[in-house]
Design an enzyme around this catalytic site. Structure first.
Site, PDB file in Angstrom:
ATOM      1  N   TYR A   1     -40.841  25.608 -54.700  1.00 25.39           N
ATOM      2  CA  TYR A   1     -40.216  25.520 -56.020  1.00 25.39           C
ATOM      3  C   TYR A   1     -40.678  26.689 -56.895  1.00 25.39           C
ATOM      4  CZ  TYR A   1     -39.010  23.486 -60.582  1.00 25.39           C
ATOM      5  OH  TYR A   1     -38.504  23.257 -61.830  1.00 25.39           O
TER       6      TYR A   1
ATOM      7  N   LYS B   1     -38.531  29.692 -58.719  1.00 22.56           N
ATOM      8  CA  LYS B   1     -38.594  29.929 -60.168  1.00 22.56           C
ATOM      9  C   LYS B   1     -39.036  31.366 -60.484  1.00 22.56           C
ATOM     10  CE  LYS B   1     -37.104  26.159 -61.924  1.00 22.56           C
ATOM     11  NZ  LYS B   1     -35.916  26.188 -62.794  1.00 22.56           N
TER      12      LYS B   1
HETATM   13  O1  GFB Z   1     -46.310  15.181 -62.384  1.00 19.65           O
HETATM   14  P1  GFB Z   1     -46.734  15.492 -60.988  1.00 19.65           P
HETATM   15  O2  GFB Z   1     -45.958  14.851 -59.901  1.00 19.65           O
HETATM   16  O3  GFB Z   1     -46.654  17.023 -60.752  1.00 19.65           O
HETATM   17  O4  GFB Z   1     -48.263  15.047 -60.782  1.00 19.65           O
HETATM   18  P2  GFB Z   1     -47.585  18.328 -60.821  1.00 19.65           P
HETATM   19  C1  GFB Z   1     -49.260  15.397 -61.698  1.00 19.65           C
HETATM   20  C2  GFB Z   1     -50.569  14.735 -61.292  1.00 19.65           C
HETATM   21  O5  GFB Z   1     -50.443  13.319 -61.524  1.00 19.65           O
HETATM   22  C3  GFB Z   1     -50.980  14.899 -59.824  1.00 19.65           C
HETATM   23  C4  GFB Z   1     -50.917  12.619 -60.393  1.00 19.65           C
HETATM   24  O6  GFB Z   1     -52.377  15.090 -59.764  1.00 19.65           O
HETATM   25  C5  GFB Z   1     -50.587  13.548 -59.215  1.00 19.65           C
HETATM   26  O7  GFB Z   1     -51.326  13.211 -58.074  1.00 19.65           O
HETATM   27  N1  GFB Z   1     -50.296  11.292 -60.314  1.00 19.65           N
HETATM   28  C6  GFB Z   1     -50.938  10.106 -60.488  1.00 19.65           C
HETATM   29  C7  GFB Z   1     -49.009  11.010 -60.073  1.00 19.65           C
HETATM   30  N2  GFB Z   1     -50.131   9.074 -60.299  1.00 19.65           N
HETATM   31  C8  GFB Z   1     -48.891   9.606 -60.057  1.00 19.65           C
HETATM   32  C9  GFB Z   1     -47.629   9.012 -59.791  1.00 19.65           C
HETATM   33  O8  GFB Z   1     -47.458   7.793 -59.730  1.00 19.65           O
HETATM   34  N3  GFB Z   1     -46.587   9.875 -59.606  1.00 19.65           N
HETATM   35  C10 GFB Z   1     -46.732  11.234 -59.670  1.00 19.65           C
HETATM   36  N4  GFB Z   1     -45.652  12.015 -59.508  1.00 19.65           N
HETATM   37  N5  GFB Z   1     -47.939  11.823 -59.884  1.00 19.65           N
HETATM   38  C11 GFB Z   1     -45.265  19.357 -60.462  1.00 19.65           C
HETATM   39  C12 GFB Z   1     -44.658  20.268 -59.443  1.00 19.65           C
HETATM   40  O9  GFB Z   1     -46.611  19.376 -60.202  1.00 19.65           O
HETATM   41  O10 GFB Z   1     -45.087  19.767 -61.770  1.00 19.65           O
HETATM   42  C13 GFB Z   1     -43.311  20.691 -59.819  1.00 19.65           C
HETATM   43  O11 GFB Z   1     -44.732  19.665 -58.177  1.00 19.65           O
HETATM   44  C14 GFB Z   1     -43.210  21.105 -61.277  1.00 19.65           C
HETATM   45  O12 GFB Z   1     -42.928  21.726 -58.997  1.00 19.65           O
HETATM   46  C15 GFB Z   1     -43.809  20.073 -62.180  1.00 19.65           C
HETATM   47  O13 GFB Z   1     -43.867  22.326 -61.476  1.00 19.65           O
HETATM   48  C16 GFB Z   1     -43.795  20.464 -63.635  1.00 19.65           C
HETATM   49  O14 GFB Z   1     -47.911  18.672 -62.243  1.00 19.65           O
HETATM   50  O15 GFB Z   1     -48.755  18.251 -59.908  1.00 19.65           O
END
Ligand code: GFB
Length: 313
Positions: free
Chosen positions: A138, A142
């Site tokens: 991703y 970008k």
């Molecule tokens: O928001 P998130 O999925 O994306 O996860 P990133 C942020 C942090 O929250 C990680 C934790 O350390 C996850 O392990 N986390 C805790 C969780 N519980 C949860 C949950 O239930 N769901 C999710 N999704 N996370 C993304 C990128 O990175 O950020 C994209 O993968 C994009 O490409 C986006 O840049 C803005 O901040 O790690």
């Protein structure tokens, strides 16, 4: 300044960001907004996009469409994240050049910066060391989008600018647990735990990574501001300048949604980047700062979530 009756295309108007930009433009009195659903226009199809641009001749374009998702979706669907985004950026930028669009704003992401970039991350940190592996495809798409806008500026004189937002949230977010970002995922998990009378709520990873969260209405406001006030080649960070740990975020969401809950950390799930805090001095220097505090933003987003799901508790 963009004239109020200019033809303005918001590419991706059904998404979190696109819908917020449409709301912002409508409330500011812009009268000639152009949108196309995925069924009407496949943004990955250059011929279809060229045809649409020749037909609609947008003067201003907000290029905020894309395949997006949280840490799990990024690691399980890397091909889609790379292919879809490369194609969408390529087709729209080229079609805008062909019809002589006056100005285009391209939206990136803070994951373009290296995993070990010094914090807070300035615009200059781009391409200085390796990326975070969980979202490298991703991020590469970008980064290609930023470089595409720069290249079109240099070769063709197009006024194409780029904005890099930090992690976003707000009304219109994706609450699907397999593909969402952390804030909506936690909101839903706390909500469902409360409804089913459970106290334990599972948080992925260790809870120690730090993230910065920007309300999408603030981002939309910043994009409209940049369309009016910024004509430079370098991309511009858009954030709050403040971050929290995932554990602190979970406590804040829990406080609003399910105050009597208990956090359980699933350390088999990835943490991703240790920290992603943007340096927002460049944008502040141009004249814009964020106004929605995280606690208020969580409260209003939960109100929206409840209204959408028609589930009151
Ligand atoms: O928001 P998130 O999925 O994306 O996860 P990133 C942020 C942090 O929250 C990680 C934790 O350390 C996850 O392990 N986390 C805790 C969780 N519980 C949860 C949950 O239930 N769901 C999710 N999704 N996370 C993304 C990128 O990175 O950020 C994209 O993968 C994009 O490409 C986006 O840049 C803005 O901040 O790690």
């Amino acid at each position: 300044m963009v004239p109020q009756d200019a033809r303005i295309f918001v590419a991706g108007h059904r998404g979190l960001v696109g819908s917020a930009i449409v709301r912002r433009l409508e409330s500011a009195g812009y009268t000639n907004l152009q949108v196309a659903t995925r069924e009407q226009l496949d943004l990955r199809d250059q011929a279809a996009v060229n045809y649409w641009f020749r037909d609609h001749r947008p003067e201003y374009v907000y290029l905020v469409a894309g395949t997006v998702g949280g840490i799990l979706a990024n690691s399980t669907r890397p091909a889609e994240f790379l292919y879809d985004n490369l194609m969408i950026h390529g087709t729209v930028v080229e079609a805008a050049r062909q019809i002589g669009t006056t100005k285009l704003l391209y939206l990136g992401s803070s994951c373009i910066y290296p995993r070990e970039a010094p914090q807070p991350m300035t615009e200059e940190a781009l391409l200085t060391s390796p990326l975070e592996p969980t979202n490298e495809p991703y991020a590469i798409a970008k980064i290609a989008g930023i470089k595409l806008c720069s290249a079109y500026r240099r070769q063709y004189g197009c006024n194409f600018i780029s904005a890099m937002p930090t992690n976003l949230y707000g009304p219109g977010d994706n609450f699907d647990l397999d593909s969402s970002h952390v804030l909506p995922a936690l909101m839903r998990k706390f909500h469902e735990a409360k409804l089913s009378g459970q106290s334990d709520v599972t948080i992925w990873g260790t809870g120690s990574p730090r993230r910065e969260f920007l309300h999408v209405d603030d981002l939309a406001d910043a994009c409209v501001f940049l369309m009016d006030h910024y004509d430079g080649e370098q991309h511009v960070n858009v954030g709050t300048g403040v971050d929290v740990t995932i554990k602190e975020l979970a406590e804040m969401v829990g406080q609003v949604v399910h105050p009597n809950s208990r956090l359980v950390f699933d350390t088999t799930k990835p943490d991703g980047s240790p920290r992603k805090l943007l340096d927002v001095n460049k944008l502040a220097g141009i004249g814009w700062t964020a106004s929605t505090g995280l606690a208020d933003g969580i409260r209003s987003t939960y109100e929206w979530f409840l209204a959408q799901h028609s589930v009151r508790s």
